[in-house]
Design a protein around this motif. Structure first.
Motif, PDB file in Angstrom:
ATOM      1  N   ARG A  11       0.832  -1.208   0.000  1.00 27.41           N
ATOM      2  CA  ARG A  11       0.000   0.000   0.000  1.00 27.41           C
ATOM      3  C   ARG A  11       0.862   1.252   0.000  1.00 27.41           C
ATOM      4  NH1 ARG A  11      -1.837   3.356   3.983  1.00 27.41           N
ATOM      5  NH2 ARG A  11      -3.837   4.395   3.620  1.00 27.41           N
ATOM      6  N   ASN A  12       1.925   1.260   0.814  1.00 25.90           N
ATOM      7  CA  ASN A  12       2.807   2.423   0.867  1.00 25.90           C
ATOM      8  C   ASN A  12       3.516   2.647  -0.453  1.00 25.90           C
ATOM      9  OD1 ASN A  12       2.152   2.956   3.531  1.00 25.90           O
ATOM     10  ND2 ASN A  12       3.802   1.697   4.355  1.00 25.90           N
ATOM     11  N   ARG A  14       2.392   1.839  -3.398  1.00 24.03           N
ATOM     12  CA  ARG A  14       1.414   2.362  -4.348  1.00 24.03           C
ATOM     13  C   ARG A  14       1.177   3.856  -4.116  1.00 24.03           C
ATOM     14  NH1 ARG A  14      -1.859  -1.496  -3.904  1.00 24.03           N
ATOM     15  NH2 ARG A  14      -3.272  -0.641  -2.336  1.00 24.03           N
ATOM     16  N   LEU A  15       1.097   4.259  -2.844  1.00 21.72           N
ATOM     17  CA  LEU A  15       0.932   5.686  -2.538  1.00 21.72           C
ATOM     18  C   LEU A  15       2.156   6.478  -2.984  1.00 21.72           C
ATOM     19  CD1 LEU A  15      -0.682   5.552   1.019  1.00 21.72           C
ATOM     20  CD2 LEU A  15      -1.774   6.286  -1.099  1.00 21.72           C
ATOM     21  N   ASN A  16       3.344   5.916  -2.756  1.00 19.62           N
ATOM     22  CA  ASN A  16       4.564   6.627  -3.142  1.00 19.62           C
ATOM     23  C   ASN A  16       4.693   6.738  -4.656  1.00 19.62           C
ATOM     24  OD1 ASN A  16       5.292   7.021  -0.502  1.00 19.62           O
ATOM     25  ND2 ASN A  16       6.565   5.186  -0.389  1.00 19.62           N
ATOM     26  N   GLN A  17       4.201   5.717  -5.370  1.00 16.54           N
ATOM     27  CA  GLN A  17       4.237   5.825  -6.829  1.00 16.54           C
ATOM     28  C   GLN A  17       3.330   6.959  -7.305  1.00 16.54           C
ATOM     29  OE1 GLN A  17       2.139   2.966  -9.175  1.00 16.54           O
ATOM     30  NE2 GLN A  17       3.720   2.887 -10.738  1.00 16.54           N
ATOM     31  N   ARG A  18       2.154   7.097  -6.674  1.00 14.76           N
ATOM     32  CA  ARG A  18       1.251   8.188  -7.058  1.00 14.76           C
ATOM     33  C   ARG A  18       1.883   9.544  -6.770  1.00 14.76           C
ATOM     34  NH1 ARG A  18      -4.357   5.623  -4.543  1.00 14.76           N
ATOM     35  NH2 ARG A  18      -4.597   3.960  -6.076  1.00 14.76           N
ATOM     36  N   ARG A  19       2.571   9.641  -5.633  1.00 19.53           N
ATOM     37  CA  ARG A  19       3.244  10.899  -5.327  1.00 19.53           C
ATOM     38  C   ARG A  19       4.383  11.161  -6.293  1.00 19.53           C
ATOM     39  NH1 ARG A  19       3.109   8.726   0.636  1.00 19.53           N
ATOM     40  NH2 ARG A  19       1.054   9.450   1.297  1.00 19.53           N
ATOM     41  N   ALA A  20       5.095  10.104  -6.684  1.00 22.42           N
ATOM     42  CA  ALA A  20       6.172  10.271  -7.659  1.00 22.42           C
ATOM     43  C   ALA A  20       5.628  10.747  -9.002  1.00 22.42           C
ATOM     44  CB  ALA A  20       6.937   8.956  -7.831  1.00 22.42           C
ATOM     45  N   VAL A  21       4.432  10.274  -9.361  1.00 20.16           N
ATOM     46  CA  VAL A  21       3.806  10.727 -10.606  1.00 20.16           C
ATOM     47  C   VAL A  21       3.531  12.236 -10.533  1.00 20.16           C
ATOM     48  CG1 VAL A  21       1.670  10.612 -11.948  1.00 20.16           C
ATOM     49  CG2 VAL A  21       2.823   8.507 -11.264  1.00 20.16           C
ATOM     50  N   ILE A  22       3.020  12.695  -9.376  1.00 20.95           N
ATOM     51  CA  ILE A  22       2.747  14.134  -9.226  1.00 20.95           C
ATOM     52  C   ILE A  22       4.047  14.930  -9.283  1.00 20.95           C
ATOM     53  CG2 ILE A  22       1.836  15.869  -7.647  1.00 20.95           C
ATOM     54  CD1 ILE A  22      -0.106  13.744  -6.601  1.00 20.95           C
ATOM     55  N   LEU A  23       5.067  14.451  -8.598  1.00 22.37           N
ATOM     56  CA  LEU A  23       6.367  15.136  -8.633  1.00 22.37           C
ATOM     57  C   LEU A  23       6.913  15.203 -10.056  1.00 22.37           C
ATOM     58  CD1 LEU A  23       8.342  13.847  -5.510  1.00 22.37           C
ATOM     59  CD2 LEU A  23       7.705  16.189  -6.017  1.00 22.37           C
ATOM     60  N   ARG A  24       6.732  14.112 -10.791  1.00 21.37           N
ATOM     61  CA  ARG A  24       7.248  14.070 -12.165  1.00 21.37           C
ATOM     62  C   ARG A  24       6.533  15.100 -13.033  1.00 21.37           C
ATOM     63  NH1 ARG A  24       6.523   9.099 -12.650  1.00 21.37           N
ATOM     64  NH2 ARG A  24       8.530   8.415 -11.793  1.00 21.37           N
ATOM     65  N   TRP A  25       5.222  15.292 -12.842  1.00 22.15           N
ATOM     66  CA  TRP A  25       4.513  16.322 -13.608  1.00 22.15           C
ATOM     67  C   TRP A  25       5.072  17.705 -13.288  1.00 22.15           C
ATOM     68  CZ3 TRP A  25       2.488  14.804 -17.702  1.00 22.15           C
ATOM     69  CH2 TRP A  25       1.640  13.716 -17.814  1.00 22.15           C
ATOM     70  N   TRP A  26       5.307  17.962 -12.021  1.00 15.18           N
ATOM     71  CA  TRP A  26       5.876  19.261 -11.640  1.00 15.18           C
ATOM     72  C   TRP A  26       7.252  19.465 -12.276  1.00 15.18           C
ATOM     73  CZ3 TRP A  26       4.879  19.616  -5.611  1.00 15.18           C
ATOM     74  CH2 TRP A  26       3.500  19.745  -5.405  1.00 15.18           C
ATOM     75  N   ALA A  74      -0.950  -3.896  -8.051  1.00 14.04           N
ATOM     76  CA  ALA A  74       0.155  -4.029  -7.095  1.00 14.04           C
ATOM     77  C   ALA A  74       1.424  -3.399  -7.667  1.00 14.04           C
ATOM     78  CB  ALA A  74       0.395  -5.505  -6.777  1.00 14.04           C
ATOM     79  N   VAL A  75       2.143  -2.692  -6.812  1.00 11.18           N
ATOM     80  CA  VAL A  75       3.387  -2.036  -7.192  1.00 11.18           C
ATOM     81  C   VAL A  75       4.503  -2.610  -6.335  1.00 11.18           C
ATOM     82  CG1 VAL A  75       4.633   0.143  -7.352  1.00 11.18           C
ATOM     83  CG2 VAL A  75       2.188   0.070  -7.857  1.00 11.18           C
ATOM     84  N   GLY A  76       5.549  -3.118  -6.989  1.00  8.22           N
ATOM     85  CA  GLY A  76       6.686  -3.654  -6.266  1.00  8.22           C
ATOM     86  C   GLY A  76       7.801  -2.641  -6.151  1.00  8.22           C
ATOM     87  N   ALA A  77       8.739  -2.902  -5.240  1.00  5.53           N
ATOM     88  CA  ALA A  77       9.871  -2.002  -5.062  1.00  5.53           C
ATOM     89  C   ALA A  77      10.718  -1.944  -6.328  1.00  5.53           C
ATOM     90  CB  ALA A  77      10.706  -2.461  -3.868  1.00  5.53           C
ATOM     91  N   GLY A  78      10.841  -3.071  -7.031  1.00 10.68           N
ATOM     92  CA  GLY A  78      11.627  -3.092  -8.264  1.00 10.68           C
ATOM     93  C   GLY A  78      11.037  -2.207  -9.346  1.00 10.68           C
ATOM     94  N   ALA A 116      13.646   7.831  -3.569  1.00  9.26           N
ATOM     95  CA  ALA A 116      14.119   6.471  -3.307  1.00  9.26           C
ATOM     96  C   ALA A 116      14.430   6.267  -1.836  1.00  9.26           C
ATOM     97  CB  ALA A 116      15.355   6.185  -4.152  1.00  9.26           C
ATOM     98  N   ALA A 117      15.062   7.260  -1.214  1.00 12.68           N
ATOM     99  CA  ALA A 117      15.426   7.131   0.196  1.00 12.68           C
ATOM    100  C   ALA A 117      14.209   6.962   1.087  1.00 12.68           C
ATOM    101  CB  ALA A 117      16.237   8.350   0.633  1.00 12.68           C
ATOM    102  N   LEU A 118      13.087   7.554   0.713  1.00 17.48           N
ATOM    103  CA  LEU A 118      11.872   7.488   1.513  1.00 17.48           C
ATOM    104  C   LEU A 118      10.960   6.323   1.144  1.00 17.48           C
ATOM    105  CD1 LEU A 118      11.063  11.294   1.526  1.00 17.48           C
ATOM    106  CD2 LEU A 118      11.705   9.939   3.512  1.00 17.48           C
ATOM    107  N   SER A 119      11.245   5.641   0.039  1.00 20.69           N
ATOM    108  CA  SER A 119      10.297   4.643  -0.468  1.00 20.69           C
ATOM    109  C   SER A 119      10.876   3.251  -0.639  1.00 20.69           C
ATOM    110  CB  SER A 119       9.729   5.102  -1.822  1.00 20.69           C
ATOM    111  OG  SER A 119       9.228   6.419  -1.757  1.00 20.69           O
ATOM    112  N   LEU A 120      12.157   3.132  -0.921  1.00 19.98           N
ATOM    113  CA  LEU A 120      12.737   1.859  -1.329  1.00 19.98           C
ATOM    114  C   LEU A 120      13.627   1.272  -0.249  1.00 19.98           C
ATOM    115  CD1 LEU A 120      13.712   2.717  -5.021  1.00 19.98           C
ATOM    116  CD2 LEU A 120      11.651   1.579  -4.196  1.00 19.98           C
ATOM    117  N   PRO A 121      13.883  -0.039  -0.332  1.00 19.94           N
ATOM    118  CA  PRO A 121      14.839  -0.655   0.593  1.00 19.94           C
ATOM    119  C   PRO A 121      16.233  -0.062   0.427  1.00 19.94           C
ATOM    120  CG  PRO A 121      13.519  -2.324  -0.526  1.00 19.94           C
ATOM    121  CD  PRO A 121      13.227  -1.025  -1.203  1.00 19.94           C
ATOM    122  N   GLY A 122      17.086  -0.301   1.409  1.00 17.13           N
ATOM    123  CA  GLY A 122      18.408   0.313   1.432  1.00 17.13           C
ATOM    124  C   GLY A 122      19.250   0.016   0.206  1.00 17.13           C
ATOM    125  N   ILE A 123      19.258  -1.226  -0.276  1.00 18.27           N
ATOM    126  CA  ILE A 123      20.125  -1.579  -1.393  1.00 18.27           C
ATOM    127  C   ILE A 123      19.681  -0.886  -2.679  1.00 18.27           C
ATOM    128  CG2 ILE A 123      18.803  -3.675  -1.921  1.00 18.27           C
ATOM    129  CD1 ILE A 123      21.490  -4.982  -2.687  1.00 18.27           C
TER     130      ILE A 123
END
Length: 421
Positions: A11-12, A14-26, A74-78, A116-123
């Motif tokens: 769920r997180n 998916r929410l972060n992907q939506r926010r990334a889409v908004i950031l990308r438009w800006w 579903a949205v995966g980290a990859g 990425a730092a706020l959404s993805l695993p460390g690696i």
């Protein structure tokens, strides 16, 4: 440390992907404005055709992602990692066509790293950071230089561009971080509520185990009392008043046996086949009648408001919850108890009001979360059991002291679907 479930992680993401889409438009809007206005306002020649081609491709890519985000797939980290890599490469191409590392828009490379730092695993975050640094390093050596005749003016424009880029990047990152923080707080609030509910359920399960043992142990003394009552009733010299008292004792013994017989079922785990949909008014009148059999000296008045034939999802613990609240009301005052059943569009409300001094402040603060102090010889757990039973059926209990005096307990329950014929 807070751990989230795989469902919560998905769920997180998916929410972060939506926010990334908004950031990308800006970001695309800012770059498009810069590319279109630079030749006129800044007198800087840019290869606009290839740059606009990259912007259009990224706009199409982002539109596709926005459509996909609306489908709740579903949205995966990859997948989010791949999208951020595409963002970095597209920004690098635009920067290559417009001066490379000299271009003040180079700071936009930090935005995907922050996401990425706020959404993805460390690696994966480390991989994004390495890619951003590698692209920055390449742009220091490989780029199409900007043609600016006046060096002093170019320096001023560069400083102004760095300031503007810093402002835009700060706004984007701050917005994303603020939304992420709000999501984390919301998640922590849900987890805290779930933990509190689990603790309450553990208490109820423990009480259920004790109740099952007590039901087994109380059978023998109740049977002995019943035998003694029978022997006393056979005495020839008893007056009419004594015989009435013995009959009342026998009636109360029957009530106790009935309660003990159903105690194990009430203490057990709630199963779907234990829940029945009944007519609310008829069910509540039956509960009231059975309660009066246990408390013959108490008085109450039942009134029905709205549609009395509305169905209600009932099971044994719900009846016990209502009985506990009625007992509390009867213990608080000898005055008549006012019971109302109210039909609302999406719920049924049972209001129990007594004529006593009202609930103590401690009860209003902690009722339903922990056992209350014992009162009048009770165990102080009636409210805890009542809250647990109602919440398991999707409802809630609200306690308050109305201005007119007394204490008021309000049970809100969802309206049950009528069974199909």
């Amino acid at each position: 440390m807070t751990h989230s479930s795989p469902v919560e992680d998905a769920r997180n993401l998916r929410l972060n992907q939506r926010r990334a889409v908004i950031l990308r438009w800006w970001l695309l809007a800012a770059v498009a404005i810069a590319v279109s206005s630079a030749p006129t306002l800044l007198d800087i020649a840019l290869p606009q055709l290839p740059m606009f081609a990259v912007i259009v491709l990224m706009a199409g890519f982002n539109a596709l992602l926005e459509w996909r985000a609306r489908t709740d797939q579903a949205v995966g980290a990859g997948e989010l990692f791949s999208q951020l890599c595409v963002d970095l490469v597209a920004l690098a191409i635009l920067l290559y066509l417009s001066g490379g590392a000299v271009n003040p828009l180079i700071s936009f490379l930090l935005v995907p790293v922050a996401v990425a730092a706020l959404s993805l695993p460390g690696i994966l975050t480390a991989a994004i950071a390495v890619l951003a640094v590698a692209l920055y390093t390449l742009l220091m050596r490989h780029f199409l230089p900007l043609a600016v005749a006046d060096v002093e003016r170019a320096a001023r424009l560069h400083l102004a561009g760095m300031w503007l880029t810093f402002v835009v990047s700060t706004a984007m990152i701050a917005w994303f971080v603020a939304r992420m923080t709000a999501s984390i707080r919301e998640r922590d609030s849900r987890l805290a509520a779930a933990r509190e509910q689990a603790l309450r359920d553990e208490r109820v399960v423990a009480l259920g185990a004790l109740a099952a043992g007590a039901a087994h142990e109380l059978g023998t003394p109740l049977a002995t009392i019943a035998v003694l009552v029978g022997e006393l009733e056979r005495e020839a010299g008893l007056d009419a008043g004594t015989r009435e008292d013995l009959a009342l004792v026998r009636e109360q013994l029957a009530q106790c046996k009935g309660i003990i017989g159903g105690m194990a079922a009430r203490a057990g785990a709630l199963r779907p086949d234990q829940i029945q949909a009944q007519e609310a008014g008829v069910w509540l009148e039956g509960v009231r009648a059975r309660w009066h059999a246990m408390r013959p000296r108490a008085s109450s008045r039942l009134s029905l408001e709205g549609t009395a034939t509305s169905p209600i999802a009932t099971e044994a613990t719900l009846e016990q919850a209502v009985v506990n609240l009625l007992n509390n009301a009867a213990d608080a005052s000898a005055a008549e108890i006012d019971i109302r059943l109210i039909r609302e569009p999406a719920k049924l409300t049972i209001v129990i009001r007594d004529g006593g001094p009202g609930f103590p402040a401690e009860v209003l603060r902690h009722a339903g979360r922990a056992p209350m102090p014992a009162r009048s010889g009770g165990a102080g757990i009636g409210l805890l059991l009542a809250f647990s039973a109602v919440e398991r059926l999707g409802g809630r209990i609200v306690l308050d002291n109305p201005a007119q005096g007394g204490g008021r307990a309000t049970i809100e329950l969802p309206i049950a679907r009528s069974a199909e014929p």
